[in-house]
Design an enzyme around this catalytic site. Structure first.
Site, PDB file in Angstrom:
ATOM      1  N   LYS A  29       0.850  -1.182   0.000  1.00 41.69           N
ATOM      2  CA  LYS A  29       0.000   0.000   0.000  1.00 41.69           C
ATOM      3  C   LYS A  29       0.888   1.235   0.000  1.00 41.69           C
ATOM      4  CE  LYS A  29      -3.551   2.469   2.577  1.00 41.69           C
ATOM      5  NZ  LYS A  29      -4.602   2.370   3.588  1.00 41.69           N
ATOM      6  N   LYS A  43       1.116  10.075   5.651  1.00 43.24           N
ATOM      7  CA  LYS A  43       1.238   8.710   6.165  1.00 43.24           C
ATOM      8  C   LYS A  43       2.517   8.036   5.679  1.00 43.24           C
ATOM      9  CE  LYS A  43      -3.755   8.042   6.859  1.00 43.24           C
ATOM     10  NZ  LYS A  43      -4.905   7.112   6.745  1.00 43.24           N
ATOM     11  N   GLU A  91       7.553  -6.785   1.151  1.00 43.70           N
ATOM     12  CA  GLU A  91       6.330  -6.668   1.964  1.00 43.70           C
ATOM     13  C   GLU A  91       5.415  -7.871   1.732  1.00 43.70           C
ATOM     14  OE1 GLU A  91       5.219  -4.855   4.279  1.00 43.70           O
ATOM     15  OE2 GLU A  91       6.167  -2.883   4.222  1.00 43.70           O
ATOM     16  N   LYS A 129      -2.291  -1.508  -3.781  1.00 38.88           N
ATOM     17  CA  LYS A 129      -3.125  -0.312  -3.688  1.00 38.88           C
ATOM     18  C   LYS A 129      -2.270   0.937  -3.754  1.00 38.88           C
ATOM     19  CE  LYS A 129      -6.057   2.020  -0.369  1.00 38.88           C
ATOM     20  NZ  LYS A 129      -6.500   2.061   0.991  1.00 38.88           N
TER      21      LYS A 129
HETATM   22  C1  PBG Z   1      -7.429   3.643   5.573  1.00 37.61           C
HETATM   23  C2  PBG Z   1      -7.788   3.415   4.148  1.00 37.61           C
HETATM   24  C3  PBG Z   1      -7.589   4.346   3.114  1.00 37.61           C
HETATM   25  C4  PBG Z   1      -8.181   3.793   1.978  1.00 37.61           C
HETATM   26  C5  PBG Z   1      -8.686   2.537   2.328  1.00 37.61           C
HETATM   27  N1  PBG Z   1      -8.420   2.319   3.684  1.00 37.61           N
HETATM   28  C6  PBG Z   1      -7.015   5.702   3.132  1.00 37.61           C
HETATM   29  C7  PBG Z   1      -5.684   5.932   3.691  1.00 37.61           C
HETATM   30  O1  PBG Z   1      -4.857   5.037   3.821  1.00 37.61           O
HETATM   31  O2  PBG Z   1      -5.436   7.082   4.034  1.00 37.61           O
HETATM   32  C8  PBG Z   1      -8.242   4.491   0.650  1.00 37.61           C
HETATM   33  C9  PBG Z   1      -9.250   3.991  -0.327  1.00 37.61           C
HETATM   34  C10 PBG Z   1      -9.582   4.913  -1.424  1.00 37.61           C
HETATM   35  O3  PBG Z   1      -8.941   5.984  -1.645  1.00 37.61           O
HETATM   36  O4  PBG Z   1     -10.531   4.596  -2.155  1.00 37.61           O
HETATM   37  N2  PBG Z   1      -6.631   2.786   6.222  1.00 37.61           N
END
Ligand code: PBG
Length: 331
Positions: A198, A222, A238, A253
């Site tokens: 991610k 983040k 990972e 993602k």
């Molecule tokens: C939070 C989370 C996020 C998304 C899914 N779970 C946002 C982030 O990490 O700040 C993003 C999904 C999207 O943008 O459609 N843990």
């Protein structure tokens, strides 16, 4: 292979039947997981600013939509809550409440459609005042302190009936910790879909508005836990770790800008790989779609979605899931 003029690849493209016969990849409703945003209340369908055709819905509406989605062939829904700001605190303690919005949403889906798979996000950001995915100790998101809470959150949701827990926080060691916690609590059947690779992406911006109170939610940095978009080898590390810790499936993602990571992971690991076509990529597609006639919109969406199959994905989380499943069933 002989060359031109003996070989003419256009021959196969000339007719509908041969185009269809030669199709290498297809995306169908069973490949889609539908992310939905939920909120408290009754009969609420709130449009989300910056996320065209996506609503924040109350649990009665969720139950209805879950039933419809299942009938259209969508196998699973992923739940994302907008938590009442009054329930947020620094440690995200509402994540552990057995009657929180997510727990009630799981129950609502299961009672409306027991066969619908329910995926829940394991991370604390909807519940914390600061909006980070873990808990903060000494000014940093503390990895090991966060793990303790994430384990309890996963057990809380498993107890409420969720089928798949999806840790999205990128803490080190969380898949192993959650697997051990679930097993010890007797939830050996609950699956873990790990957000393994991610990235710290600007494409999450509309999502953060969707789960927070105001319009333009503050974009959190983040980068101390989500991955650097420049890295590919690190994603393989990972994923290898998460598989070793017991992930049942892994996720990459965002989706479209990371198709190379998907292909690499499919080639390297023998595990189902899912992609999350996140809010920002959804909205980028919507902005073009809004200029096109309806049949061209569906062609655009399908072109984007099939790219994930071509890259080797088993399935895709997409805000287009319902629309495409409906269209799929009509055509
Ligand atoms: C939070 C989370 C996020 C998304 C899914 N779970 C946002 C982030 O990490 O700040 C993003 C999904 C999207 O943008 O459609 N843990």
């Amino acid at each position: 292979m002989p060359g031109y003029p003996v070989t003419r690849l256009r021959r196969g493209r000339m007719n509908m039947f041969s185009r269809s016969m030669l199709t290498e990849n297809t995306i169908q409703p069973s490949n889609l997981i539908w992310p939905v945003f939920i909120t408290e209340g009754q009969n609420i369908v709130e449009p989300i600013e910056g996320l065209t055709n996506v609503d924040r819905i109350s649990l009665d509406i969720l139950a209805h939509r879950a039933k419809m989605a299942y009938r259209l062939g969508i196998p699973a829904i992923a739940i994302f809550p907008r938590i009442d700001p009054a329930l947020k605190d620094d440690d995200g303690s509402n994540a552990l409440a057995s009657d929180n919005l997510v727990c009630r949403a799981i129950a609502a889906i299961k009672s409306a459609e027991p066969e619908m798979g329910v995926v829940v996000d394991i991370a604390l950001d909807p519940f914390t005042t600061h909006g980070h995915d873990g808990i903060i100790r000494g000014g940093v998101v503390d990895n090991d302190a966060s793990l303790e809470v994430l384990i309890k959150q996963a057990i809380n949701y498993a107890r409420s009936g969720s089928d798949i827990v999806a840790p999205s926080d990128m803490m080190d060691g969380r898949v192993g910790a959650i697997r051990a916690g679930l097993d010890e609590a007797g939830f050996t059947q609950v699956m873990i879909m790990s957000y393994a690779a991610k990235y710290a992406s600007s494409l999450y911006a509309p999502f953060r508005t969707a789960v927070s109170a105001g319009a333009l939610a503050e974009i959190k940095d983040k980068t101390s836990y989500q991955m650097n978009p420049a890295n590919s080898d690190e994603a393989m590390r990972e994923i290898a770790l998460d598989i070793k810790e017991g992930a049942d499936f892994i996720m990459v993602k965002p989706g479209m800008p990371y198709l190379d990571i998907i292909r690499r992971s499919v080639d390297q690991f023998n595990i189902p790989v899912f992609a999350y076509q996140v809010s920002g990529e959804y909205q980028m597609i919507q902005s073009l779609a809004s200029t096109l006639p309806e049949d061209k919109q569906n062609a655009l969406i399908m072109e984007m979605l099939v790219s994930f199959k071509r890259a080797g994905c088993t399935g895709v989380l997409s805000y287009f899931a319902y629309q495409i499943a409906e269209w799929w069933n009509e055509t």
